[in-house]
Design an enzyme around this catalytic site. Sequence first.
Site, PDB file in Angstrom:
ATOM      1  N   TYR A  86      -3.292  -0.414  10.045  1.00  0.00           N
ATOM      2  CA  TYR A  86      -3.081  -0.738   8.458  1.00  0.00           C
ATOM      3  C   TYR A  86      -1.676  -0.264   8.127  1.00  0.00           C
ATOM      4  O   TYR A  86      -0.963  -0.957   7.620  1.00  0.00           O
ATOM      5  CB  TYR A  86      -3.969   0.153   7.890  1.00  0.00           C
ATOM      6  CG  TYR A  86      -4.318  -0.222   6.505  1.00  0.00           C
ATOM      7  CD1 TYR A  86      -3.519   0.759   5.643  1.00  0.00           C
ATOM      8  CD2 TYR A  86      -4.941  -1.205   5.849  1.00  0.00           C
ATOM      9  CE1 TYR A  86      -3.799   0.376   3.992  1.00  0.00           C
ATOM     10  CE2 TYR A  86      -4.959  -1.592   4.542  1.00  0.00           C
ATOM     11  CZ  TYR A  86      -4.363  -0.429   3.790  1.00  0.00           C
ATOM     12  OH  TYR A  86      -4.554  -1.111   2.236  1.00  0.00           O
TER      13      TYR A  86
ATOM     14  N   SER B 120       0.872  -1.526   0.139  1.00  0.00           N
ATOM     15  CA  SER B 120       0.096   0.046   0.016  1.00  0.00           C
ATOM     16  C   SER B 120       0.761   1.336  -0.025  1.00  0.00           C
ATOM     17  O   SER B 120       1.974   1.184   0.436  1.00  0.00           O
ATOM     18  CB  SER B 120      -0.868  -0.110   1.284  1.00  0.00           C
ATOM     19  OG  SER B 120      -1.270   1.398   1.637  1.00  0.00           O
TER      20      SER B 120
END
Length: 264
Positions: A158, A145
Site C-alpha cells: 500500500y 495517503s
Amino acid sequence: MQNMFSLEGKIAWVTGGSYGIGYAIASGLAKAGATIVFNDINQELVDKGLAAYEADGIKAYGYVCDVTDEDGVNALVAKVKEEHGVIDILVNNAGIIKRIPMTEMSAADFRKVIDVDLNAPFICAKAVIPAMIEKGHGKIINICSMMSELGRETVSAYAAAKGGLKMLTRNICSEYGEKNIQCNGIGPGYIETPQTAPLRMPQPDGSRHPFDQFIISKTPAARWGKTEDLVGPAVFLASDASNFVNGHILYVDGGILAYIGKQP
Ligand code: NAP
Ligand code: GCO
C-alpha cells in the site's frame, strides 16, 4: 467568490464511489453543482451506491467497471461521453489495502494492491486526459495517503503504491500542465471508513483498539477523520479556485504529519 468554487456544468467521475471516502467526495462535488458519475466492480455495489445517492437527494450515474481493466475503463469513458459528455473532473479514489507483514506477503497480493492503487489511477487518467486536452481544461485528483510519506508495519504494498501515486500526480502535472490540466492529490489521514474499521474494532473488554488509541495520540485533532472532512478540499481542487495549484498533495490528516505525538 462563490462562483470560483462552483462546479455547475461539470461532469465528475469518482472511481469506487459507492461508499466511503469516494461517496462523500462525490456527494460534495454534486452539492457544488457537478454531475456525478461513479463505478464499482459489480452491479450490486453500484445499485447500493445509487440508492444511497438517491436517499441523499443526489442524482448520480453508476457504471459497473473494475478500474484495473483498461478496456472496461475506456468503455466507461466512451459511454459517459455518449450519455452525459466529456469528463471534466476525475477523482482516482478506488483503492484496496492488504495488511500483511512483507515477508509473509505473496507477490500476487503485492501486485494486486499495486494494480488497484497505482496502475488503475494511471489507466483512468490516461483514459480521460485526451478529451480534457481537447476541451481545454481538466482536473485530476488522486487519493493518496499518509503512506505516500510514511511507512508502517504490514502495509508495504500500500505504501509503495501510494508513494508511487504521489509521483504519478506530480508527473501528470509536469506533462499536461501546459494543457490546462491540474493534477493534485488529497492525502487523507486516518478516516472512519470500512477500510479502517479493523483498526478501530473495540476490544473484548470494551476498551479502544490499541491502534485506535495510537492514532488518537498521534493526531493533534485527537480524533479520527470523518469522510466529510475531505469534501471541502476536494471541491477546492476540483474547482477554478485551484487553477494555479498543480502537482500538490493536500494532506487532510488533522495534523498527524506535523506532530511527533502525545507523550504516553
Ligand atoms: P473503502 O471503504 O474500502 O472503499 C474503497 C472503494 O473502492 C469501494 O467502493 C470499493 O468497492 C472500490 N474499489 C476497490 N477496488 C476496486 C476496483 N478494482 N474497481 C472499482 N472499484 C474498486 O476505502 P476508503 O477508506 O473509502 O478509501 C478510499 C480511498 O482513500 C482509497 O484509495 C484509500 O486507499 C484512500 N485512503 C483511505 C484512508 C482511510 O483512512 N480510510 C486514508 C487515506 C487514503 P468494492 O467494495 O467493490 O471493493
Ligand atoms: C493503515 C491504514 C492507513 C490509512 C490511510 C492513512 O493500515 O495504516 O489503513 O493506510 O488507510 O492510508 O493515510
